[in-house]
Scaffold this motif. Structure first.
Motif, PDB file in Angstrom:
ATOM      1  N   SER A 153       0.857  -1.183   0.000  1.00 61.51           N
ATOM      2  CA  SER A 153       0.000   0.000   0.000  1.00 61.51           C
ATOM      3  C   SER A 153       0.894   1.234   0.000  1.00 61.51           C
ATOM      4  CB  SER A 153      -0.886   0.025   1.247  1.00 61.51           C
ATOM      5  OG  SER A 153      -1.832  -1.010   1.221  1.00 61.51           O
ATOM      6  N   CYS A 198       0.542   4.221   0.967  1.00 59.44           N
ATOM      7  CA  CYS A 198       0.604   5.027   2.199  1.00 59.44           C
ATOM      8  C   CYS A 198       1.561   4.407   3.212  1.00 59.44           C
ATOM      9  CB  CYS A 198      -0.783   5.233   2.788  1.00 59.44           C
ATOM     10  SG  CYS A 198      -1.637   3.696   3.200  1.00 59.44           S
ATOM     11  N   ILE A 250       1.109   0.586  -4.558  1.00 61.29           N
ATOM     12  CA  ILE A 250      -0.211   0.738  -5.169  1.00 61.29           C
ATOM     13  C   ILE A 250      -1.121   1.482  -4.195  1.00 61.29           C
ATOM     14  CG2 ILE A 250      -0.171  -1.280  -6.706  1.00 61.29           C
ATOM     15  CD1 ILE A 250      -1.759  -2.818  -4.557  1.00 61.29           C
ATOM     16  N   CYS A 251      -1.978   2.345  -4.730  1.00 62.12           N
ATOM     17  CA  CYS A 251      -3.045   2.961  -3.936  1.00 62.12           C
ATOM     18  C   CYS A 251      -4.343   2.747  -4.713  1.00 62.12           C
ATOM     19  CB  CYS A 251      -2.814   4.455  -3.702  1.00 62.12           C
ATOM     20  SG  CYS A 251      -4.216   5.212  -2.810  1.00 62.12           S
ATOM     21  N   PRO A 252      -5.093   1.707  -4.363  1.00 63.90           N
ATOM     22  CA  PRO A 252      -6.311   1.401  -5.122  1.00 63.90           C
ATOM     23  C   PRO A 252      -7.306   2.559  -5.202  1.00 63.90           C
ATOM     24  CG  PRO A 252      -5.716  -0.436  -3.711  1.00 63.90           C
ATOM     25  CD  PRO A 252      -4.812   0.698  -3.339  1.00 63.90           C
ATOM     26  N   GLU A 253      -7.432   3.332  -4.124  1.00 63.39           N
ATOM     27  CA  GLU A 253      -8.414   4.420  -4.162  1.00 63.39           C
ATOM     28  C   GLU A 253      -7.987   5.501  -5.152  1.00 63.39           C
ATOM     29  OE1 GLU A 253      -9.571   5.529  -0.101  1.00 63.39           O
ATOM     30  OE2 GLU A 253      -9.593   3.403   0.408  1.00 63.39           O
ATOM     31  N   ARG A 284      -9.945  13.172   0.419  1.00 64.22           N
ATOM     32  CA  ARG A 284     -11.277  12.704   0.059  1.00 64.22           C
ATOM     33  C   ARG A 284     -12.025  12.357   1.339  1.00 64.22           C
ATOM     34  NH1 ARG A 284      -7.260   9.383  -1.330  1.00 64.22           N
ATOM     35  NH2 ARG A 284      -7.072   7.363  -0.329  1.00 64.22           N
ATOM     36  N   LYS A 322      -2.363  -1.981   3.907  1.00 59.15           N
ATOM     37  CA  LYS A 322      -2.710  -1.205   5.104  1.00 59.15           C
ATOM     38  C   LYS A 322      -3.924  -1.818   5.815  1.00 59.15           C
ATOM     39  CE  LYS A 322      -3.247   2.285   7.954  1.00 59.15           C
ATOM     40  NZ  LYS A 322      -4.168   1.541   8.804  1.00 59.15           N
ATOM     41  N   SER A 376      -8.369  -0.644   6.154  1.00 60.20           N
ATOM     42  CA  SER A 376      -8.859   0.212   5.056  1.00 60.20           C
ATOM     43  C   SER A 376      -9.992  -0.467   4.286  1.00 60.20           C
ATOM     44  CB  SER A 376      -7.688   0.501   4.107  1.00 60.20           C
ATOM     45  OG  SER A 376      -8.156   0.803   2.815  1.00 60.20           O
TER      46      SER A 376
END
Ligand code: SF4
Length: 146
Positions: A5, A7, A37-40, A49, A103, A106
């Motif tokens: 993740s 973050c 990777i940050c899926p969001e 957000r 993470k 989440s």
């Protein structure tokens, strides 16, 4: 190569513009052993957000079209979460990734425990949407750094 993740590697991509730096993940990236990777973000959501949680079922239900991901004010962001999960999966496939450190808690990356959809801080057993999709596709996921 593994995925982490973003973050956890110190990228300020969390919903509030912060990060969750975790040495176990950050060192793997620094050593060239891991990709972020940050899926969001991959799903097109902005930084910052509104926080979101899975409502009305599990992440697997979200992927099957039977539950939703809503923000705290009730905006339906299911499509972005699902798109981001598939984008993360595609990224892993392209890079031959078979393992991910994600993470905890989440609604995208959580593995094993996530918030219960009431925005009250209560945890329940379950996965985030991206974690569930990676797992369904044979990628070993584990939560790191609380
Ligand atoms: Fe971190 Fe995953 Fe949330 Fe992105 S979607 S901020 S990588 S926990």
């Amino acid at each position: 190569m593994i995925a982490v993740s973003a973050c956890l590697a110190g990228v300020p991509c969390r919903y509030d513009g912060g990060s969750n730096y975790c040495e176990a993940a950050g060192l793997r990236v620094a050593l060239g052993e891991a990709l972020c990777i940050c899926p969001e973000c991959l799903g097109g959501l902005s930084i910052p957000r509104e926080p979101a949680e899975i409502v009305g079922g599990s992440a697997e239900d979200v992927l099957a079209g039977h539950a939703r991901v809503l923000t705290k004010s009730g905006v339906d962001v299911t499509e972005a979460f699902v798109q981001g999960a598939y984008a993360a999966l595609e990224f892993c496939k392209i890079h031959g990734i078979k393992e991910a450190i994600l993470k905890a808690k989440s609604p995208s990356c959580g593995c094993g425990m996530i918030y219960d959809g009431t925005f009250s801080g209560h945890l329940i057993a379950g996965n985030g949407v991206a974690a569930a999709l990676l797992r369904q596709n044979g990628i070993a996921v584990r939560a790191e750094c609380g």
